[in-house]
Design a protein around this motif. Structure first.
Motif, PDB file in Angstrom:
ATOM      1  N   GLN A 141       0.881  -1.167   0.000  1.00 54.22           N
ATOM      2  CA  GLN A 141       0.000   0.000   0.000  1.00 54.22           C
ATOM      3  C   GLN A 141       0.921   1.220   0.000  1.00 54.22           C
ATOM      4  OE1 GLN A 141      -1.804   1.058   3.707  1.00 54.22           O
ATOM      5  NE2 GLN A 141      -3.614   1.957   2.728  1.00 54.22           N
ATOM      6  N   ILE A 142       0.946   1.969  -1.099  1.00 50.63           N
ATOM      7  CA  ILE A 142       1.858   3.105  -1.235  1.00 50.63           C
ATOM      8  C   ILE A 142       1.078   4.400  -1.069  1.00 50.63           C
ATOM      9  CG2 ILE A 142       3.522   4.254  -2.720  1.00 50.63           C
ATOM     10  CD1 ILE A 142       4.040   1.645  -4.098  1.00 50.63           C
ATOM     11  N   LEU A 143       1.568   5.252  -0.185  1.00 50.25           N
ATOM     12  CA  LEU A 143       0.940   6.547   0.056  1.00 50.25           C
ATOM     13  C   LEU A 143       1.918   7.635  -0.356  1.00 50.25           C
ATOM     14  CD1 LEU A 143       0.279   4.538   2.759  1.00 50.25           C
ATOM     15  CD2 LEU A 143      -1.497   6.292   2.922  1.00 50.25           C
ATOM     16  N   PHE A 144       1.527   8.443  -1.329  1.00 47.63           N
ATOM     17  CA  PHE A 144       2.363   9.536  -1.819  1.00 47.63           C
ATOM     18  C   PHE A 144       1.924  10.833  -1.147  1.00 47.63           C
ATOM     19  CE2 PHE A 144       2.171   6.396  -5.236  1.00 47.63           C
ATOM     20  CZ  PHE A 144       3.519   6.199  -5.503  1.00 47.63           C
ATOM     21  N   VAL A 145       2.819  11.433  -0.393  1.00 51.04           N
ATOM     22  CA  VAL A 145       2.545  12.717   0.269  1.00 51.04           C
ATOM     23  C   VAL A 145       3.354  13.769  -0.471  1.00 51.04           C
ATOM     24  CG1 VAL A 145       2.604  13.982   2.440  1.00 51.04           C
ATOM     25  CG2 VAL A 145       2.237  11.506   2.452  1.00 51.04           C
ATOM     26  N   PHE A 156       9.843   7.442   3.475  1.00 48.87           N
ATOM     27  CA  PHE A 156      10.958   7.811   2.607  1.00 48.87           C
ATOM     28  C   PHE A 156      10.775   9.266   2.186  1.00 48.87           C
ATOM     29  CE2 PHE A 156      10.317   3.262   2.177  1.00 48.87           C
ATOM     30  CZ  PHE A 156      11.587   2.779   2.467  1.00 48.87           C
ATOM     31  N   ALA A 157      11.697  10.110   2.614  1.00 47.49           N
ATOM     32  CA  ALA A 157      11.576  11.545   2.376  1.00 47.49           C
ATOM     33  C   ALA A 157      12.456  11.969   1.210  1.00 47.49           C
ATOM     34  CB  ALA A 157      11.965  12.322   3.638  1.00 47.49           C
ATOM     35  N   LEU A 158      11.873  12.726   0.298  1.00 47.14           N
ATOM     36  CA  LEU A 158      12.582  13.228  -0.867  1.00 47.14           C
ATOM     37  C   LEU A 158      12.680  14.742  -0.778  1.00 47.14           C
ATOM     38  CD1 LEU A 158      10.846  11.099  -3.663  1.00 47.14           C
ATOM     39  CD2 LEU A 158      12.937  10.588  -2.406  1.00 47.14           C
ATOM     40  N   SER A 159      13.885  15.266  -0.736  1.00 46.53           N
ATOM     41  CA  SER A 159      14.087  16.717  -0.759  1.00 46.53           C
ATOM     42  C   SER A 159      14.264  17.143  -2.211  1.00 46.53           C
ATOM     43  CB  SER A 159      15.317  17.101   0.070  1.00 46.53           C
ATOM     44  OG  SER A 159      16.465  16.397  -0.357  1.00 46.53           O
ATOM     45  N   PHE A 160      13.446  18.078  -2.657  1.00 43.28           N
ATOM     46  CA  PHE A 160      13.408  18.481  -4.062  1.00 43.28           C
ATOM     47  C   PHE A 160      14.007  19.886  -4.185  1.00 43.28           C
ATOM     48  CE2 PHE A 160      10.352  18.642  -7.992  1.00 43.28           C
ATOM     49  CZ  PHE A 160      11.464  18.766  -8.808  1.00 43.28           C
ATOM     50  N   GLY A 161      15.183  19.988  -4.762  1.00 47.54           N
ATOM     51  CA  GLY A 161      15.806  21.287  -4.961  1.00 47.54           C
ATOM     52  C   GLY A 161      16.563  21.763  -3.735  1.00 47.54           C
ATOM     53  N   SER A 162      17.166  22.949  -3.859  1.00 52.31           N
ATOM     54  CA  SER A 162      18.069  23.463  -2.836  1.00 52.31           C
ATOM     55  C   SER A 162      17.352  24.063  -1.636  1.00 52.31           C
ATOM     56  CB  SER A 162      18.992  24.518  -3.450  1.00 52.31           C
ATOM     57  OG  SER A 162      18.231  25.585  -4.001  1.00 52.31           O
ATOM     58  N   ASN A 186      -1.500  -5.706   2.979  1.00 55.14           N
ATOM     59  CA  ASN A 186      -0.517  -4.949   2.219  1.00 55.14           C
ATOM     60  C   ASN A 186       0.508  -4.276   3.133  1.00 55.14           C
ATOM     61  OD1 ASN A 186      -1.957  -5.673   0.002  1.00 55.14           O
ATOM     62  ND2 ASN A 186      -2.754  -3.632  -0.452  1.00 55.14           N
ATOM     63  N   GLN A 187       1.751  -4.204   2.682  1.00 57.19           N
ATOM     64  CA  GLN A 187       2.807  -3.503   3.410  1.00 57.19           C
ATOM     65  C   GLN A 187       2.718  -2.007   3.110  1.00 57.19           C
ATOM     66  OE1 GLN A 187       5.261  -4.126   5.661  1.00 57.19           O
ATOM     67  NE2 GLN A 187       5.752  -1.952   5.526  1.00 57.19           N
ATOM     68  N   PRO A 188       2.442  -1.163   4.119  1.00 54.96           N
ATOM     69  CA  PRO A 188       2.361   0.273   3.853  1.00 54.96           C
ATOM     70  C   PRO A 188       3.747   0.885   3.618  1.00 54.96           C
ATOM     71  CG  PRO A 188       1.214  -0.346   5.894  1.00 54.96           C
ATOM     72  CD  PRO A 188       2.086  -1.485   5.505  1.00 54.96           C
ATOM     73  N   ILE A 189       3.814   1.823   2.701  1.00 53.76           N
ATOM     74  CA  ILE A 189       5.032   2.580   2.416  1.00 53.76           C
ATOM     75  C   ILE A 189       4.620   4.025   2.162  1.00 53.76           C
ATOM     76  CG2 ILE A 189       6.962   2.911   0.814  1.00 53.76           C
ATOM     77  CD1 ILE A 189       6.783  -0.085   0.162  1.00 53.76           C
ATOM     78  N   ILE A 190       5.246   4.964   2.854  1.00 52.93           N
ATOM     79  CA  ILE A 190       4.947   6.380   2.643  1.00 52.93           C
ATOM     80  C   ILE A 190       6.102   7.037   1.914  1.00 52.93           C
ATOM     81  CG2 ILE A 190       4.549   8.606   3.767  1.00 52.93           C
ATOM     82  CD1 ILE A 190       3.123   7.139   6.003  1.00 52.93           C
ATOM     83  N   VAL A 191       5.814   7.660   0.783  1.00 50.86           N
ATOM     84  CA  VAL A 191       6.795   8.429   0.020  1.00 50.86           C
ATOM     85  C   VAL A 191       6.416   9.895   0.158  1.00 50.86           C
ATOM     86  CG1 VAL A 191       7.808   8.866  -2.238  1.00 50.86           C
ATOM     87  CG2 VAL A 191       7.197   6.542  -1.593  1.00 50.86           C
ATOM     88  N   LYS A 230      14.141   8.194  11.849  1.00 51.69           N
ATOM     89  CA  LYS A 230      13.305   7.902  13.016  1.00 51.69           C
ATOM     90  C   LYS A 230      12.120   7.011  12.665  1.00 51.69           C
ATOM     91  CE  LYS A 230      13.237   9.940  16.691  1.00 51.69           C
ATOM     92  NZ  LYS A 230      13.687   9.587  18.054  1.00 51.69           N
ATOM     93  N   ASN A 231      11.820   6.899  11.369  1.00 47.78           N
ATOM     94  CA  ASN A 231      10.647   6.136  10.932  1.00 47.78           C
ATOM     95  C   ASN A 231      11.025   5.054   9.926  1.00 47.78           C
ATOM     96  OD1 ASN A 231       8.010   7.523  12.086  1.00 47.78           O
ATOM     97  ND2 ASN A 231       9.459   9.153  11.605  1.00 47.78           N
ATOM     98  N   ASP A 232      12.173   4.425  10.148  1.00 46.30           N
ATOM     99  CA  ASP A 232      12.585   3.213   9.415  1.00 46.30           C
ATOM    100  C   ASP A 232      12.708   3.401   7.913  1.00 46.30           C
ATOM    101  OD1 ASP A 232      12.742   1.829  11.756  1.00 46.30           O
ATOM    102  OD2 ASP A 232      10.772   0.884  11.590  1.00 46.30           O
ATOM    103  N   GLY A 233      12.980   4.632   7.466  1.00 45.79           N
ATOM    104  CA  GLY A 233      13.182   4.876   6.041  1.00 45.79           C
ATOM    105  C   GLY A 233      14.522   5.517   5.791  1.00 45.79           C
TER     106      GLY A 233
END
Length: 696
Positions: free
Chosen positions: A234-238, A379-385, A344-349, A398-401
C-alpha cells in the motif's frame, strides 16, 4: 593522470593521481579540488613537491582546529579539511609551486558500493579541464563470488574477464578520442572530457540466506535473496504542492507520478496482489474541493482507478504554505484505518521542496514518530536546494526509512521514477541477523524492510568457533528462516567493517538523544582508520603557505552545473598537466578557459541532436546492444562515421545513405518502436544503423 580503483567484496578503494608543473618564472598557487562520491570517506592525501613528501593525517575535529591554529601561529604552512554540517563532499587544497617545479597530488577514498535495482555501480568523476596526453582509468574487480556481468554503459572500453570472479576495466582515450567524446556530450573539444565514468556489475549469490565471507578475524554477511515473491503493498504519496512548487517543479512532479502510476498498472496480477495507493497533496485545503469524489482513502491499482488517479494528478496546482505535519498525519490516518499485519505492506513516500511553515522540525519529527504506531517506513525526498535535508534525513531515520535528494534539473522526473523503482518491490520485513555468540562489535543486525534488487549487509569481529547464524524475517507467506553459506574472502574485510561501523554510528548519532557515547565510538574508529567524517578533520601540512580549507557540499557550488573554473597551463609532453577530477585545478596565471557543463557519460545524457530515440533504452540488452534479425548490434553512440552505403528503405521511400542512428536525427520521430525501426534498419560498419534519407 590516473584514476585507479580496486574493488574487493563490494568495497572500493580509489587512488587519484594528479601532476602539475609551473612553467612560469614566478611562484604560482595551484588548487587541487575534487568531488568524491557522497558515501565515500577520504582516507589519505599526500603531496610531493620538489622531492619532498607531505602526508596528511586525521584528528578529531576540535583537536585538528587547535593543531591548525598552532601551526599558523608558528609560521608553518598548514590546512585542515573538515566535513561541514551539510554533509559535504568536495576536497580542496591550495599550494604554492616554485618556478619550473613539479607537484604531484595523491588522494585516496573508500566506499562500500550499494546495490540498487540489481547491480552495483562505481562512479568516478573525470574532469581534467583540457585534452591530456595520458588519461588512464583502471578498475580492478575481485569478488569472492562469481561475476554475473560487468559493463560500462555506452562507452567503448576494454573489459578483461580474468576468471569468473575477476575483471579489469580500462579506459585510455587518446586526445582524438577525448575530443570526440567531449563533442558528443555537447562540450567544447578544447575543454577536455568532463563526465562520470561508470562501472556496473553484479555477482552470483546464494538465492536465499546470502553469503558470509570470513577473513583474518572479521566477517561480512551479504544478504540479497532472489527467489522470493514480493509483498503486497500500500503506497501513500505525500506531495508538496505549496506555492514554491510552481512552474517546472509541479510539471515534473506530474510527469513522474504518471509514470509511476503506469508501473502500478503493470503489476496487476489479481485483486489480492494488486497494490493499493493514496495521494495526499498538501496544502490539502487548496486541493480537496477539486477531487474528493474521485479519490477515496485508498484503493486498488486497477486500470479504472489508475485512469482516475491520473485525472487527480493533472488537477494538482501549486499554492499555499508547507504544512508537512498535516500531510503526513493524513497519510498515517489512512494507514491506521486499513492496517492489517497479514495484508498490504504500507510505504509512505514524502516529497517537499521547502521548509515547514507550520511547526518546527523537532516538533514535527516527534509528533509523526509518535503517531506512526505501526512503524511504517517513511521515505523523504528533498526536491531542490530549498528543502531542509537534515530535517528530512532525521524524520526518515526515526521512521525506518531513508532520505534522498532530487536535484532540480531537467531530469528531475526521471530521478523520481528511478527512486520509486528502488522501493517498488518489497520482499521482506523485520529482517534480523541473529548474531549473538562468538562475535563482537557487530554492525546493524535489524532491518525493517528489504526491497528487491537491493542488499543488506552486516559485519563484525569473530571469536574462535564462529559460525554463521540464521536470518529471520516476515515474507509474503508469513515468518521465514533462511540459512547462509560460508566462503573464504578473497581480500581483507577489516576496513569494510570499519567503514560500515562508522557510517551506521554516524546515522544513529543524528537521531540519538545522548550523542556523546556514540560520537566517542565513531571517533575512535575513524581516527584509527584515517576516515574524514562529520566528526574528524584532515590536517595537511604544506610548504610556504597557510590556508584553512573545508570539505564542502558539492551541490552548493555544483561541479556538474556550469561552474566556471581556471587552471594551470599544461606542462607539455612530460606527463604533468592541470588535472581536475570532478573539481578543478586553479592557478593565478594569466589566461584561463571556461569549462563546459559536466554530464554523465551515458546514452541517457546525450543531447537531443546526438541521441538515439528514447525507446531504445528499454530494449537494450545487458551488454548495451540491440537485437535485429537474430544478431546483436552496438549503437555506436560514441562514434561518428558519416554517410555509408546507399540504401533504399528510408522513411520517405527515397534513396538514402546508411548512418548511425544518432547521426540522423531527422528520422527519430518516425522510429517509434523496435518493430518500426527494423523496417529502416541497415548495418553501418557492424553497428546498428538507419537508412537516412537524402532529402531534407
Amino acid at each position: 593522470m590516473l584514476l585507479h580503483t580496486n574493488v574487493s567484496n563490494r568495497y572500493a578503494k580509489t587512488l587519484i593521481t594528479s601532476k602539475v608543473k609551473n612553467l612560469n618564472t614566478k611562484a604560482q598557487e595551484t588548487t587541487f579540488s575534487i568531488v568524491t562520491p557522497e558515501k565515500a570517506f577520504i582516507s589519505g592525501f599526500t603531496m610531493e613537491i620538489d622531492g619532498k613528501t607531505y602526508e596528511a593525517y586525521v584528528k578529531e575535529k576540535e583537536e585538528a582546529k587547535k593543531t591548525y591554529d598552532e601551526a599558523v601561529a608558528s609560521g608553518i604552512g598548514a590546512a585542515h579539511v573538515a566535513v561541514s554540517a551539510r554533509d559535504s563532499n568536495r576536497f580542496t587544497v591550495s599550494v604554492n609551486i616554485e618556478p619550473q617545479s613539479k607537484a604531484t597530488f595523491y588522494l585516496r577514498y573508500e566506499e562500500l558500493l550499494v546495490r540498487k535495482t540489481g547491480k552495483y555501480e562505481l562512479v568516478l568523476n573525470i574532469n581534467p579541464g583540457q585534452p591530456v596526453k595520458n588519461l588512464v582509468v583502471e578498475v580492478n574487480i575481485i569478488e569472492s563470488r562469481p561475476l554475473k556481468f560487468v559493463k560500462v554503459p555506452s562507452l567503448r572500453t576494454d573489459i578483461l574477464i580474468v576468471n569468473d570472479t575477476t575483471a579489469i576495466v580500462t579506459f585510455k582515450p587518446d586526445v582524438v578520442r577525448q575530443k570526440l567524446l567531449t563533442s558528443i556530450l555537447g562540450g567544447k573539444e578544447d575543454d577536455g572530457l568532463s563526465g562520470q565514468f561508470i562501472v556496473q556489475y553484479d555477482v552470483a549469490r546464494d538465492p536465499l540466506g546470502g553469503e558470509v565471507l570470513v577473513d583474518g578475524g572479521y566477517f561480512v554477511h551479504f544478504f540479497a535473496p532472489e527467489d522470493l515473491p514480493s509483498l503486497n503493498k500500500q503506497i501513500l504519496f505525500v506531495l508538496d504542492t505549496s506555492g514554491s512548487m510552481g512552474g517546472r517543479k509541479i510539471q515534473q512532479l506530474k510527469e513522474a507520478m504518471n509514470s509511476i502510476l503506469d508501473e502500478l498498472k503493470h503489476v496487476n496480477v489479481s485483486y489480492r496482489e494488486t497494490p493499493s495507493w493514496r495521494l495526499v497533496a498538501f496544502p490539502e485545503e487548496e486541493q480537496s474541493s477539486q477531487y474528493p469524489k474521485i479519490l477515496p482513502d485508498s484503493f486498488p491499482a486497477s486500470a479504472e482507478n489508475i485512469k482516475k488517479a491520473k485525472e487527480v494528478v493533472e488537477m494538482l496546482r501549486s499554492g499555499g504554505g508547507t504544512d508537512i505535519q498535516k500531510g503526513l498525519e493524513v497519510a498515517l490516518k489512512v494507514v491506521n484505518k486499513y492496517f492489517d499485519p497479514k495484508g498490504n505492506q504500507p510505504i509512505i513516500v514524502f516529497l517537499t521542496d521547502g521548509q515547514p511553515t507550520e511547526g518546527t522540525p523537532e516538533s514535527i519529527t516527534s509528533t509523526i514518530t509518535d503517531h506512526n504506531k505501526y512503524k511504517v517506513p517513511i521515505f523523504a525526498l528533498s526536491f531542490g536546494s530549498g528543502a531542509d535535508k537534515a530535517f528530512l534525513q532525521k524524520i526518515s531515520l526515526k521512521n525506518d526509512g531513508f532520505a534522498r535528494h532530487i536535484y532540480e534539473a531537467a531530469d528531475a522526473s526521471l530521478q523520481l521514477r528511478n527512486f520509486y523503482q528502488e522501493i517498488s518491490s518489497p520482499l521482506l520485513t523485520n529482517v534480523t541477523f541473529k548474531y549473538v555468540n562468538k562475535v563482537k562489535n557487530v554492525t546493524r543486525t535489524y532491518f525493517p524492510i528489504l526491497f528487491n534488487g537491493t542488499e543488506l549487509c552486516a559485519a563484525g569481529i569473530t571469536d574462535v568457533g564462529f559460525q554463521p547464524t540464521l536470518i529471520e524475517a516476515l515474507g509474503r507467506r508469513g515468518p521465514i528462516t533462511l540459512e547462509p553459506k560460508v566462503y573464504q574472502s578473497t581480500g581483507s574485510l577489516e576496513r569494510l567493517w570499519a567503514y560500515l561501523t562508522v557510517k551506521q554510528l554516524l546515522e544513529a548519532r543524528q537521531v540519538a538523544k545522548d550523542k556523546e557515547s556514540i560520537t566517542e565510538k565513531a571517533l575512535a574508529i575513524a581516527v584509527k582508520y584515517s576516515f574524514v567524517t562529520d566528526i574528524t578533520s584532515l590536517i595537511v601540512v604544506k610548504p610556504n603557505a597557510t590556508s584553512a580549507l573545508d570539505l564542502e557540499d558539492a551541490s552548493e557550488h555544483p561541479t556538474f552545473m556550469n561552474l566556471n573554473r581556471s587552471f594551470l597551463t599544461s606542462a607539455g609532453s612530460s606527463g604533468y598537466g592541470p588535472y581536475r577530477f570532478g573539481g578543478y585545478t586553479r592557478s593565478r596565471l594569466t589566461g584561463f578557459r571556461r569549462i563546459s557543463k559536466v554530464t554523465r557519460i551515458s546514452a541517457a545524457a546525450l543531447p537531443p541532436t546526438t541521441q538515439a530515440p528514447s525507446w531504445i533504452q528499454k530494449v537494450l540488452n545487458n551488454n548495451e546492444t540491440i537485437s535485429v534479425n537474430a544478431r546483436n548490434y552496438t549503437l555506436g553512440l560514441n562514434e561518428q562515421f558519416g554517410e555509408g552505403n546507399e540504401c533504399s528503405n528510408s522513411v520517405d521511400n527515397s534513396t538514402g545513405h546508411c548512418t548511425l542512428i544518432h547521426e540522423c536525427p531527422k528520422v527519430h520521430n518516425y522510429l517509434t518502436d523496435l518493430e518500426t525501426y527494423k523496417k529502416y534498419f541497415c548495418e553501418q560498419k557492424s553497428y546498428a544503423g538507419v537508412c537516412c534519407p537524402s532529402t531534407p
